[in-house]
Scaffold this active site. Structure first.
Site, PDB file in Angstrom:
ATOM      1  CD  GLU A 238     -64.753  29.161  -1.873  1.00  0.00           C
ATOM      2  OE1 GLU A 238     -63.604  29.521  -1.570  1.00  0.00           O
ATOM      3  OE2 GLU A 238     -65.496  28.516  -1.110  1.00  0.00           O
ATOM      4  CB  CYS A 272     -57.544  31.756  -5.785  1.00  0.00           C
ATOM      5  SG  CYS A 272     -57.839  30.023  -5.421  1.00  0.00           S
TER       6      CYS A 272
END
Ligand code: NAD
Length: 484
Positions: A238, A272
Site C-alpha cells: 500500500e 496517502c
C-alpha cells in the site's frame, strides 16, 4: 537519522519530537538474529491460535481491547508525542475496536465456507479448507503509526496467523504501551509481537516471515517487493498517492471548497488519500478559489497549544524538505501561492494550508507526492480534459469527484484510473471498511486490504473434493468411447 552504539553493540536510533524538533527518545534496532528468534517463537504458537477457531480469536482480541481501553492514557500520550497531535491519536486508538469487530465479523463469514456445498460439476461436493499463513510481517509508516500498524495485523490475527509488526522508526513511542497491553493478554502475546527498528529490521523481517504487508513509499515498496520475490513470499503493498479532485460544472463552489480544504489538510496533508491536486471547471474557478482561500485562511495550527487548531506539525523533517522543494520548484516555473506557503519553524515545523494557482503538470507539485497541506488548483474546460488531467499520473490510489449532477459524477468517477473514488467527499476510504479496492499503477500491489480479501489474502485455500456418485473405472478410459 544517525545511529549510535551502546555498550552491548545493540544499534540504537534517536527519535525526533515533531513539536520541539529535539531528539528526546531512543529505540533499539532489532537485528536479523533477534528477528529470527521472535519469528521462530511466533511460528511455534501459531498452530494453536489457528486451531482455536475464529470465535475464540475474537474473544481474545476483544479482551485485549477491553484491557487497552480501561486506561488509554499512556498510549495516547505516546502517540500524541509521536505525531504532535491529539485528536487523530484518539481517533487511531478508538479505531482499534472497530477493526477487531469488523475483521472478526468478516473472518466468521469466510470460515463458514468450510461447510460442504455442491460443485457446478455434477456429482461433486466441495469443502474449502483455509490454512492461514503462519507468520505475517507488517511494516508501517509514520503518518498514522498505530492505525497502519494494526489494520493488517488484526485481519491477519483474525485469519489465524501470528503477526510481527515493525512501525516506522520516525514514530515509535507508541510501541511500548501497545506492547504492554498485548503482553497483558496471555493468548495474544504469543502470536502478536512488536519490534522497533529501521530498514535493516524490515529486511530482517522479510528474511523470516511468510507474508509481508507493507505500507509506505513507492521507493521502499519496490525494494520490499524485490526482497520478497527473492524469498518467494507474497508482498501486499500500500504505497503513495497523488490524489486528484475534479470539481464538476454542476458543483456548488463553496461546498466544493469546504470538501477540498478538509480532505487536503486533514492530518496536515500527511495521509496517502489526501487530495493533492484539484481540477475545477473554468467558469467556477475564480469563485472556487475565493471560497477556498477564505476557508484556508481560517485554519489554525495546533501550536503553541496542542489542544487548539486543526493542523498538527509536519511529523518528519525530511518530508518538510520535500514540501519546500515542491513549492519552490512550482514558483520557479510560474506558480502563484495565494496563502500559506512558508514552513514555520517553532522547533517543530508547521505549514498552514497553502493554495497554489498557475500550476502545470511540468511541476513536481502536480506529479510527485507532496504529503503536506498544499492545494494546487488548475482550471479545465471539458470533462474529457479533466479526466485526462486526473489520469496523467504515475499514481492510482484514490480520487474525489464533486458535483450536484450524480450521473455526471459517476461518469467521471468510472473513468478515473484509481482504486477508490469519493463522490461529494474526499478520503472516504478512511471511513469505509467493507469496500474492496485495489491500488492502481505505482500506488500498490496485491489483493485489496479492505473487504473480504482483507482476510482471505492471508489464507491458503485447500479444496476438498467429494465424489458423490460412483467414481469412474478403467472402462471410462477406453479409446472406443472417443466421440467428436
Ligand atoms: P517509507 O517507505 O520511508 O517507510 C515505511 C516503512 O518501511 C518504515 O517502517 C521503514 O522503516 C521501513 N523500511 C525502510 N526501508 C526498508 C527496507 N529496505 N526494507 C523494509 N522496510 C524498510 O515510508 P514513510 O515515509 O514512513 O511513509 C510515507 C509513505 O507512506 C507515503 O508515500 C504515503 O503515501 C505512504 N502511505 C500509504 C498508505 C496506503 O494505504 N496506501 C497509507 C499511509 C501512508
Amino acid at each position: 537519522m544517525s545511529s549510535t552504539q551502546n555498550s552491548d553493540a545493540q544499534r540504537q536510533l534517536p527519535v525526533r519530537n515533531p513539536r520541539t524538533g529535539i531528539a528526546d527518545h531512543t529505540i533499539d534496532v532489532c537485528n536479523d538474529a533477534e528477528m529470527a528468534g521472535i519469528v521462530s517463537t511466533l511460528r511455534n504458537h501459531q498452530p494453536e491460535w489457528a486451531a482455536a477457531g475464529i470465535a475464540h480469536r475474537r474473544k481474545v482480541l476483544r479482551s485485549w481491547i477491553e484491557h487497552l481501553y480501561a486506561d488509554k492514557t499512556l498510549l495516547l500520550e505516546a502517540l500524541a508525542a509521536d505525531t504532535g497531535r491529539r485528536l487523530l491519536a484518539t481517533t487511531e486508538i478508538n479505531a482499534l475496536q472497530a477493526l477487531v469487530e469488523g475483521w472478526c465479523y468478516l473472518g466468521e463469514q469466510v470460515f463458514e465456507e468450510s461447510v460442504e456445498r455442491p460443485s457446478a460439476t455434477p456429482g461433486i461436493g466441495i469443502k474449502s479448507h483455509y490454512i492461514p499463513n503462519q507468520v505475517v510481517g507488517v511494516i508501517s509508516p509514520w503518518n498514522f503509526p498505530l492505525l497502519l500498524s494494526t489494520i493488517d495485523s488484526i485481519a491477519a490475527l483474525a485469519a489465524g496467523c501470528a503477526v510481527v509488526i515493525k512501525p516506522s522508526e520516525v514514530t515509535p513511542r507508541f510501541v511500548e504501551p501497545l506492547a504492554a497491553s498485548i503482553n497483558a493478554i496471555p493468548e495474544l502475546r504469543d502470536v502478536m509481537k512488536l519490534v522497533t527498528g529501521d530498514g535493516e529490521t524490515g529486511q530482517a523481517m522479510i528474511n523470516h516471515v511468510d507474508t509481508i504487508c507493507f505500507t509506505g513509499s513507492v521507493a521502499t515498496g519496490q525494494r520490499v517487493a524485490k526482497a520478497c520475490a527473492a524469498n518467494f513470499i507474497p508482498a501486499y503493498l500500500e504505497l503513495g498517492g497523488k490524489d486528484p479532485a475534479v470539481v464538476l460544472p454542476s458543483a456548488d463552489p463553496g461546498h466544493a471548497a469546504t470538501i477540498v480544504l478538509r480532505a487536503s489538510v486533514q492530518a496536515t496533508g500527511q495521509a496517502c488519500q489526501s487530495l493533492e491536486r484539484v481540477y475545477v471547471h473554468a467558469p467556477l474557478f475564480d469563485q472556487f478559489i475565493n471560497e477556498l482561500v477564505a476557508r484556508a485562511e481560517n485554519a489554525q495550527l495546533n501550536y503553541p497549544d496542542i489542544n487548539k487548531g486543526q493542523l498538527g506539525p509536519l511529523i518528519f523533517d525530511k518530508q518538510a524538505e520535500i514540501i519546500a522543494d515542491h513549492l519552490s520548484d512550482a514558483v520557479a516555473k510560474g506558480a502563484t501561492i495565494l496563502c500559506g506557503g512558508t514552513i514555520e519553524n517553532h522547533g517543530g515545523l508547521w505549514l498552514r494550508p497553502t493554495v497554489v494557482t498557475n500550476v502545470t503538470h511540468d511541476m513536481k507539485l502536480m506529479t510527485e507526492e507532496t504529503f503536506g497541506p498544499v492545494i494546487p488548483v488548475m482550471p479545465y474546460e471539458t470533462l474529457d480534459e479533466a479526466i485526462a488531467l486526473a489520469n496523467d499520473s504515475d499514481f492510482g490510489l484514490s480520487a474525489s469527484v464533486i458535483g450536484e449532477d450524480l450521473e455526471e459524477a459517476e461518469f467521471v468517477a468510472r473513468r478515473i484510473d484509481v482504486g477508490a473514488i469519493s463522490i461529494n467527499d474526499g478520503g472516504l476510504t478512511t471511513e469505509v471498511f467493507d469496500a474492496g479496492k485495489n491500488a492502481f499503477k505505482l500506488s500498490g500491489l496485491g489483493e485489496s486490504r479492505m473487504g473480504r480479501s482483507g482476510i482471505t489474502r492471508f489464507l491458503r485455500q485447500k479444496a476438498l473434493l467429494f465424489r458423490k456418485d460412483p467414481a469412474k473405472g478403467l472402462d471410462s478410459l477406453d479409446e472406443s468411447q472417443a466421440e467428436i
